[in-house]
Design a protein around this motif. Structure first.
Motif, PDB file in Angstrom:
ATOM      1  N   SER A   1       0.853  -1.187   0.000  1.00  0.00           N
ATOM      2  CA  SER A   1       0.000   0.000   0.000  1.00  0.00           C
ATOM      3  C   SER A   1       0.883   1.229   0.000  1.00  0.00           C
ATOM      4  N   GLY A   2       0.270   2.390  -0.241  1.00  0.00           N
ATOM      5  CA  GLY A   2       1.009   3.637  -0.174  1.00  0.00           C
ATOM      6  C   GLY A   2       1.384   4.241  -1.513  1.00  0.00           C
ATOM      7  N   GLY A   3       1.094   3.521  -2.596  1.00  0.00           N
ATOM      8  CA  GLY A   3       1.411   4.073  -3.899  1.00  0.00           C
ATOM      9  C   GLY A   3       0.520   5.264  -4.224  1.00  0.00           C
ATOM     10  N   GLY A   4       0.870   5.978  -5.281  1.00  0.00           N
ATOM     11  CA  GLY A   4       0.087   7.128  -5.694  1.00  0.00           C
ATOM     12  C   GLY A   4       0.807   7.926  -6.752  1.00  0.00           C
TER      13      GLY A   4
ATOM     14  N   TRP B   1       5.573 -13.025  -2.929  1.00  0.00           N
ATOM     15  CA  TRP B   1       5.363 -11.729  -3.586  1.00  0.00           C
ATOM     16  C   TRP B   1       4.012 -11.137  -3.240  1.00  0.00           C
ATOM     17  N   GLY B   2       3.973  -9.793  -3.283  1.00  0.00           N
ATOM     18  CA  GLY B   2       2.708  -9.094  -3.208  1.00  0.00           C
ATOM     19  C   GLY B   2       2.177  -8.816  -4.602  1.00  0.00           C
ATOM     20  N   GLN B   3       1.012  -8.171  -4.662  1.00  0.00           N
ATOM     21  CA  GLN B   3       0.367  -7.882  -5.939  1.00  0.00           C
ATOM     22  C   GLN B   3       0.835  -6.567  -6.554  1.00  0.00           C
ATOM     23  N   GLY B   4       1.494  -5.727  -5.776  1.00  0.00           N
ATOM     24  CA  GLY B   4       2.047  -4.498  -6.310  1.00  0.00           C
ATOM     25  C   GLY B   4       1.187  -3.280  -6.052  1.00  0.00           C
ATOM     26  N   THR B   5       1.837  -2.124  -6.029  1.00  0.00           N
ATOM     27  CA  THR B   5       1.160  -0.846  -5.886  1.00  0.00           C
ATOM     28  C   THR B   5       1.781   0.140  -6.879  1.00  0.00           C
ATOM     29  N   GLN B   6       0.938   0.919  -7.536  1.00  0.00           N
ATOM     30  CA  GLN B   6       1.403   1.803  -8.600  1.00  0.00           C
ATOM     31  C   GLN B   6       1.978   3.097  -8.030  1.00  0.00           C
TER      32      GLN B   6
ATOM     33  N   THR C   1       5.698  -5.044   9.532  1.00  0.00           N
ATOM     34  CA  THR C   1       5.559  -4.232   8.327  1.00  0.00           C
ATOM     35  C   THR C   1       6.912  -3.942   7.709  1.00  0.00           C
ATOM     36  N   LEU C   2       6.957  -4.084   6.414  1.00  0.00           N
ATOM     37  CA  LEU C   2       8.122  -3.701   5.629  1.00  0.00           C
ATOM     38  C   LEU C   2       7.800  -2.372   4.953  1.00  0.00           C
ATOM     39  N   SER C   3       8.722  -1.428   4.974  1.00  0.00           N
ATOM     40  CA  SER C   3       8.468  -0.113   4.401  1.00  0.00           C
ATOM     41  C   SER C   3       9.549   0.278   3.404  1.00  0.00           C
ATOM     42  N   LEU C   4       9.177   1.193   2.521  1.00  0.00           N
ATOM     43  CA  LEU C   4      10.130   1.804   1.597  1.00  0.00           C
ATOM     44  C   LEU C   4       9.838   3.299   1.558  1.00  0.00           C
TER      45      LEU C   4
ATOM     46  N   LEU D   1       7.083   9.505  -1.249  1.00  0.00           N
ATOM     47  CA  LEU D   1       6.053   8.533  -0.920  1.00  0.00           C
ATOM     48  C   LEU D   1       6.636   7.512   0.044  1.00  0.00           C
ATOM     49  N   ARG D   2       5.769   6.911   0.827  1.00  0.00           N
ATOM     50  CA  ARG D   2       6.183   5.832   1.710  1.00  0.00           C
ATOM     51  C   ARG D   2       5.306   4.622   1.421  1.00  0.00           C
ATOM     52  N   LEU D   3       5.929   3.552   1.000  1.00  0.00           N
ATOM     53  CA  LEU D   3       5.228   2.306   0.720  1.00  0.00           C
ATOM     54  C   LEU D   3       5.304   1.389   1.932  1.00  0.00           C
ATOM     55  N   SER D   4       4.250   0.600   2.110  1.00  0.00           N
ATOM     56  CA  SER D   4       4.218  -0.383   3.197  1.00  0.00           C
ATOM     57  C   SER D   4       3.826  -1.736   2.644  1.00  0.00           C
TER      58      SER D   4
END
Length: 124
Positions: A7-10, A114-119, A78-81, A18-21
């Motif tokens: 989550s966290g894409g945009g 793997w996750g499904q991805g966030t744009q 939680t893993l973050s970027l 941006l911060r992805l989780s």
């Protein structure tokens, strides 16, 4: 098998942040390596950041070094970027992965879950 969800894409402008989780459906495995990948339109999926089991060491692709930070919150599983100074070239679908297999960490084949991805879209 563990299912991961990002989550966290945009959409942001050049220079934005941006911060992805990434969280796991059950629980994210403790003590295993984890990573973030991205896939730009028409390009192969590539590794951008890796955190080693225990969270004491990280690796980054040259293209994001100094701008992206990978971290892991063991308490929240939680893993973050954290992504700063974003550029249009950072545009793509971002995926989290865990459980390293053999091979170069920057290759998708080196990861099991793997996750499904966030744009993420960065406009100039």
């Amino acid at each position: 098998q563990v299912q991961l969800m990002e989550s966290g894409g945009g959409s942001v402008e050049d220079g934005g942040s941006l911060r992805l989780s990434c969280v796991a459906s059950g629980r994210m495995s403790d003590g295993v390596d984890k990573a973030w990948f991205r896939q730009a339109p028409g390009k192969e999926r590539e590794g951008v950041a890796r955190i080693y089991g225990g969270g004491h060491s990280t690796s980054y692709a040259d293209s994001v070094t100094g701008r992206f930070t990978i971290s892991e919150d063991n308490a929240r599983r939680t893993l973050s970027l954290e992504m700063n100074s974003l550029k249009p070239d950072d545009t793509g679908v971002y995926y989290c992965a865990q459980w390293a297999l053999d091979g170069s960490w920057t290759r998708p084949s080196a990861w099991r879950d793997w996750g499904q991805g966030t744009q993420v879209t960065v406009s100039s």
